[in-house]
Motif scaffolding. Structure first.
Motif, PDB file in Angstrom:
ATOM      1  N   ALA A   4       0.849  -1.198   0.000  1.00 54.85           N
ATOM      2  CA  ALA A   4       0.000   0.000   0.000  1.00 54.85           C
ATOM      3  C   ALA A   4       0.880   1.241   0.000  1.00 54.85           C
ATOM      4  O   ALA A   4       2.001   1.231   0.493  1.00 54.85           O
ATOM      5  CB  ALA A   4      -0.901  -0.005   1.233  1.00 54.85           C
ATOM      6  N   LYS A   5       0.350   2.323  -0.571  1.00 56.26           N
ATOM      7  CA  LYS A   5       1.046   3.613  -0.579  1.00 56.26           C
ATOM      8  C   LYS A   5       0.146   4.631   0.088  1.00 56.26           C
ATOM      9  O   LYS A   5      -1.070   4.608  -0.086  1.00 56.26           O
ATOM     10  CB  LYS A   5       1.347   4.042  -2.005  1.00 56.26           C
ATOM     11  N   ILE A   6       0.749   5.526   0.858  1.00 57.65           N
ATOM     12  CA  ILE A   6      -0.040   6.526   1.570  1.00 57.65           C
ATOM     13  C   ILE A   6       0.618   7.898   1.402  1.00 57.65           C
ATOM     14  O   ILE A   6       1.837   8.011   1.416  1.00 57.65           O
ATOM     15  CB  ILE A   6      -0.184   6.157   3.061  1.00 57.65           C
ATOM     16  N   SER A   7      -0.207   8.903   1.202  1.00 54.73           N
ATOM     17  CA  SER A   7       0.249  10.293   1.151  1.00 54.73           C
ATOM     18  C   SER A   7      -0.384  11.028   2.322  1.00 54.73           C
ATOM     19  O   SER A   7      -1.554  10.807   2.631  1.00 54.73           O
ATOM     20  CB  SER A   7      -0.160  10.958  -0.157  1.00 54.73           C
ATOM     21  N   ASP A  28       4.627  11.882   0.224  1.00 54.71           N
ATOM     22  CA  ASP A  28       3.903  11.548  -0.992  1.00 54.71           C
ATOM     23  C   ASP A  28       4.181  10.098  -1.380  1.00 54.71           C
ATOM     24  O   ASP A  28       5.337   9.728  -1.646  1.00 54.71           O
ATOM     25  CB  ASP A  28       4.326  12.484  -2.128  1.00 54.71           C
ATOM     26  N   LYS A  29       3.160   9.305  -1.363  1.00 50.96           N
ATOM     27  CA  LYS A  29       3.223   7.892  -1.754  1.00 50.96           C
ATOM     28  C   LYS A  29       4.299   7.117  -0.987  1.00 50.96           C
ATOM     29  O   LYS A  29       5.155   6.467  -1.570  1.00 50.96           O
ATOM     30  CB  LYS A  29       3.431   7.763  -3.257  1.00 50.96           C
ATOM     31  N   SER A  30       4.237   7.202   0.315  1.00 47.16           N
ATOM     32  CA  SER A  30       5.126   6.434   1.172  1.00 47.16           C
ATOM     33  C   SER A  30       4.742   4.963   1.060  1.00 47.16           C
ATOM     34  O   SER A  30       3.603   4.589   1.327  1.00 47.16           O
ATOM     35  CB  SER A  30       4.984   6.911   2.622  1.00 47.16           C
ATOM     36  N   ILE A  31       5.680   4.145   0.632  1.00 47.08           N
ATOM     37  CA  ILE A  31       5.394   2.719   0.400  1.00 47.08           C
ATOM     38  C   ILE A  31       5.465   1.967   1.712  1.00 47.08           C
ATOM     39  O   ILE A  31       6.435   2.085   2.461  1.00 47.08           O
ATOM     40  CB  ILE A  31       6.383   2.124  -0.618  1.00 47.08           C
ATOM     41  N   ALA A  47       1.641   0.597   5.649  1.00 49.75           N
ATOM     42  CA  ALA A  47       1.844   1.944   5.110  1.00 49.75           C
ATOM     43  C   ALA A  47       1.896   2.970   6.243  1.00 49.75           C
ATOM     44  O   ALA A  47       2.743   3.872   6.236  1.00 49.75           O
ATOM     45  CB  ALA A  47       0.738   2.291   4.120  1.00 49.75           C
TER      46      ALA A  47
END
Length: 63
Positions: A4-7, A28-31, A47
């Protein structure tokens, strides 16, 4: 299935004066860290875990 990626944008305010912004950190888009791909909740949890670790590293750089 991929991690999952989270911003997120994290804002820290002064306790005594909430209108005084101390710091804003954007991710931004922390994996996410994934140990097990079985459940959607595990991917999301990974995430947030990675986001918390990244926040800790950024805070240590500036303190």
């Amino acid at each position: 299935m991929e991690p999952a990626k989270i911003s997120a944008v994290i804002s820290i305010f002064e306790t005594e004066n909430p209108s005084h912004l101390l710091v804003v950190i954007a991710f931004d888009k922390s994996i996410g860290i994934v140990k097990d791909y079985r459940g959607q909740g595990d991917r999301i949890k990974g995430a947030y875990e990675k986001l918390a670790k990244s926040l800790t590293l950024q805070m240590k750089r500036f303190l």
